[in-house]
Design an enzyme around this catalytic site. Sequence first.
Site, short mmCIF file in Angstrom:
data_model
loop_
_atom_site.label_atom_id
_atom_site.label_comp_id
_atom_site.label_asym_id
_atom_site.label_seq_id
_atom_site.Cartn_x
_atom_site.Cartn_y
_atom_site.Cartn_z
N LEU A 401 88.96 52.47 94.84
CA LEU A 401 87.87 51.70 95.46
C LEU A 401 87.54 52.26 96.84
O LEU A 401 86.37 52.36 97.23
CB LEU A 401 88.28 50.23 95.57
CG LEU A 401 88.27 49.45 94.26
CD1 LEU A 401 89.06 48.16 94.39
CD2 LEU A 401 86.84 49.16 93.80
N SER A 491 74.94 50.13 117.48
CA SER A 491 75.94 50.86 118.29
C SER A 491 76.50 51.95 117.37
O SER A 491 77.69 51.96 117.01
CB SER A 491 77.07 49.93 118.73
OG SER A 491 76.58 48.71 119.23
N LYS A 493 77.87 55.06 115.19
CA LYS A 493 79.03 55.93 115.36
C LYS A 493 78.57 57.39 115.43
O LYS A 493 77.50 57.73 114.91
CB LYS A 493 79.96 55.79 114.14
CG LYS A 493 80.74 54.50 114.07
CD LYS A 493 81.61 54.47 112.82
CE LYS A 493 82.38 53.18 112.69
NZ LYS A 493 83.38 52.98 113.75
N ARG A 502 83.28 54.85 104.42
CA ARG A 502 83.14 54.25 103.08
C ARG A 502 84.40 53.46 102.73
O ARG A 502 84.37 52.62 101.83
CB ARG A 502 82.86 55.32 102.03
CG ARG A 502 84.03 56.26 101.76
CD ARG A 502 83.64 57.37 100.79
NE ARG A 502 84.76 58.26 100.48
CZ ARG A 502 85.17 59.26 101.25
NH1 ARG A 502 84.56 59.53 102.39
NH2 ARG A 502 86.20 60.01 100.91
N ASP A 504 85.91 51.47 104.72
CA ASP A 504 86.06 50.35 105.65
C ASP A 504 86.17 49.01 104.90
O ASP A 504 86.23 47.95 105.52
CB ASP A 504 84.89 50.34 106.64
CG ASP A 504 85.23 49.69 107.97
OD1 ASP A 504 86.44 49.61 108.29
OD2 ASP A 504 84.31 49.24 108.67
N ASP A 563 79.36 47.71 116.39
CA ASP A 563 80.39 48.43 115.63
C ASP A 563 81.68 47.61 115.52
O ASP A 563 82.56 47.94 114.73
CB ASP A 563 80.67 49.78 116.29
CG ASP A 563 81.37 50.75 115.37
OD1 ASP A 563 81.48 50.45 114.16
OD2 ASP A 563 81.83 51.80 115.85
N GLU A 565 82.15 45.01 113.93
CA GLU A 565 81.58 44.10 112.92
C GLU A 565 82.65 43.45 112.05
O GLU A 565 82.43 42.38 111.49
CB GLU A 565 80.58 44.85 112.04
CG GLU A 565 81.17 45.67 110.87
CD GLU A 565 82.12 46.77 111.29
OE1 GLU A 565 82.02 47.24 112.44
OE2 GLU A 565 82.97 47.18 110.48
N ARG A 567 85.45 41.97 112.76
CA ARG A 567 85.89 40.65 113.25
C ARG A 567 84.80 39.61 113.01
O ARG A 567 85.10 38.43 112.86
CB ARG A 567 86.32 40.76 114.72
CG ARG A 567 85.23 41.18 115.65
CD ARG A 567 85.78 41.69 116.98
NE ARG A 567 86.24 43.07 116.90
CZ ARG A 567 86.75 43.75 117.92
NH1 ARG A 567 86.89 43.19 119.09
NH2 ARG A 567 87.14 45.01 117.77
N1 BES Z 1 85.89 50.25 111.02
C1 BES Z 1 86.04 50.49 112.39
C2 BES Z 1 87.47 50.80 112.78
C3 BES Z 1 88.08 52.03 112.20
C4 BES Z 1 88.05 53.21 112.91
C5 BES Z 1 88.72 52.01 110.99
C6 BES Z 1 88.64 54.34 112.40
C7 BES Z 1 89.31 53.15 110.48
C8 BES Z 1 89.27 54.31 111.18
C9 BES Z 1 85.61 49.26 113.19
O1 BES Z 1 84.59 48.53 112.63
C10 BES Z 1 85.16 49.74 114.51
O2 BES Z 1 84.27 50.51 114.55
N2 BES Z 1 85.81 49.27 115.57
C11 BES Z 1 85.48 49.67 116.87
C12 BES Z 1 85.65 48.48 117.77
C13 BES Z 1 85.16 48.71 119.17
C14 BES Z 1 83.67 48.86 119.18
C15 BES Z 1 85.59 47.54 120.03
C16 BES Z 1 86.42 50.77 117.30
O3 BES Z 1 87.60 50.73 116.98
O4 BES Z 1 85.97 51.73 117.92
ZN ZN Z 2 84.43 48.62 110.53
ZN ZN Z 3 82.65 49.20 113.09
#
Ligand code: BES
Ligand code: ZN
Ligand code: ZN
Length: 720
Positions: A401, A491, A493, A502, A504, A563, A565, A567
Amino acid sequence: MTSEAFHSFQKSKSFLTDVSARSHQKSPGGKPETRPRTPDPMLGPSFLRPGTRARLPLPLAASAQGQERGSLSPSPPPPRDKSAAPSPPRLLRPGTRARLPLPLASSAQGQERGSLSPSPRIKALRNPRREGAALLSLGGGRKTPAWDPGCGGAFLARPAPPDKGGGEKRRAGEAVLLSPPHLQVSTPAEASMLPPLLAASKPLLLQLLRRSKDVPMAAAAALHAAAAAPAKQGLVLGIYAAEKDASATQFTKAGDAFDRVVSGKLKELLSISGPPLKKGKTRIFHGLHQNFSSVVVVGLGKKGAGVNEQENWNEDKENIRAAIAAGCRQVQDLEFPYVEVDPCGDPQAAAEGAFLGLYEYDEFKQKKKPAIEVQLYGSDGVEAWQKGLIYAQGQNLARTLMEGPANLVTPTRFAAVIEEKLKSVSSNVEVHIRDQAWIEDQEMRSFLSVAKGSEEPPVFLEIHYRGSNDTKEPPLVFVGKGITFDSGGISIKPSSGMDAMRADMGGAATICSAIVTAAQLKVPINLIGLAPLCENLPSGKANKPGDVVRAKNGKTIQIDNTDAEGRLILADALFYAHSFNPRAIVDAATLTGAMDVALGSAATGVFTNSQQLWNQLFEASVVTGDRVWRMPLYEHYTKQVTDAQLADLNNIGKYRSGGACTAAAFLKEFVTSSHWAHLDIAGVMENKDEVPYLRKGMAGRPTRTLVEFVTRLSQDKKSI
Ligand code: BES
Ligand code: ZN
Ligand code: ZN
């Protein structure tokens, strides 16, 4: 990708089911729910197939619907009768039905028709005593028209002298393998395919016949005689490093038994072929035994190493997993269709090593790893082996998955796969695939604020498994982050490495796979799984920094970073989890890059308000080797998310540091249960080469730890 584009992608692939064809189903609340028909590439074959075929003992297979059947071989296999000459082959194309010659078919009550079906399953084992014949149909389908070594044939063992073939002058108690003479070959290329075909089928047949009390011994004897193709079988045997004398080694029980069968030859060859085998290293010997053309000896390290208190894992088990994975891969590299595996005194760990180690996601590759059938060597520990297989399959489902492309693994498709899997393993289950209207009714506005940035409809997946005898027993509720693609939203990436997002939905994948596995193992516990599923994309409707939303529990959230998201969607799901009067709530989420910075891929970070929950999770992880490490839930971090300009909470911490901890503190604002654990699995999402028994790719961690945890909780009804 828009849903329109997705559908045209679907249609362009003939083997993908058209998900635009929807079937309607009533939800328990009476509302019609739309859901896609059973998806094709994410189901069945992917679950078991990637590089591996697993067979279950017949009684177990019979109870597990939709599973492959098989037997576990006693060992070592009996010697082959060299006097029988191979029959001239005629080959049938896959998918066609192999019809037996009329006189034979009719004399066997018209029943004995074998099909070469495209499904890799043993299709029938009729009662030969009653019918005077045993019919075994072994499929081995591939989408490609050519035969692959895993393909089987249709075999009929019935009273007849082996040397006469064709069934003339049959005498009671004698049998003949009819299939090879009745296969058709129209080109030399087809003819050259037959030996591997026979080699693949033979061990299956022999073991089935040997274990089935219903099959006359003569049938087995005839099969030995007829199976004249060279045995392309591998055997993986473990060897321990000697305790004191570093130059000496010690075989496992199975290794010892095999060495006796070959009159000590293996020991002799080992000592002259190089230094003692180091932990995880392999050495291969060819031509030692007529039934195993190659024997791979794998180093298990020190015997009885037990739990390593520094490493927080059971070293014996980890060593077995790593060694068996290495051995099986070596046999796969030889393109053998079949391998038997030494249980190494811990059949569950050995099975995990084999089935996790061979897994590869090659759904969309034309060049696939050769399929290989894995079987326990000997009959010691059949049940534990079986359990290991199911644990590994659980993790492999999560890997499938997670690895699957986001244009395929949409929220809708994800939910359909889990529904199909769960319903195929147990009838004590309920699946609700909640649509957008339901999510709106529930006032999950925080979740919806993320989902609305994408054209892909969100799904709130709710699965129930009622395993406890007491249906009223409070459930353990799992919650999993199900972002099927995280671009970061507005915001956004950086583009490099964004494809990994993918996965996540790894939280949703691991918790749902753990529930499927627990249901398959019939763990006596009530479980609920909740997965908010959607994409996080930038669009004209997407969240913008500074937006404010009101979550289901009434708290307002200032979204300063779109980003963050995970939480936002978990906030509503966690609050909803409390409506089930849960015994405990455990969520899993690829939540923060900061978690990866803190622990890397060594362990999942656990934030919990419950010492008892921590103890259970920790003990489970020592056994599985998929470790957890406790992280703080201090007020210190809460202060950093509650100090928001516009709302009750800010979705990012005031300071850069401690990102995994501020995220956990944010989630805590939606939890009132006194037994809650948040698992940040961002660091363990992907494997490069750190876990030796997992190939590179999405890891499906910590599915096995969750399953082990559930099993432990089912035995401890008091502490939580
Ligand atoms: N899905 C990401 C976290 C993530 C990063 C998972 C790398 C696996 C590998 C999450 O949604 C995210 O982007 N978190 C941000 C939070 C920040 C903006 C406070 C992060 O960790 O940069
Ligand atoms: Zn995420
Ligand atoms: Zn994110």
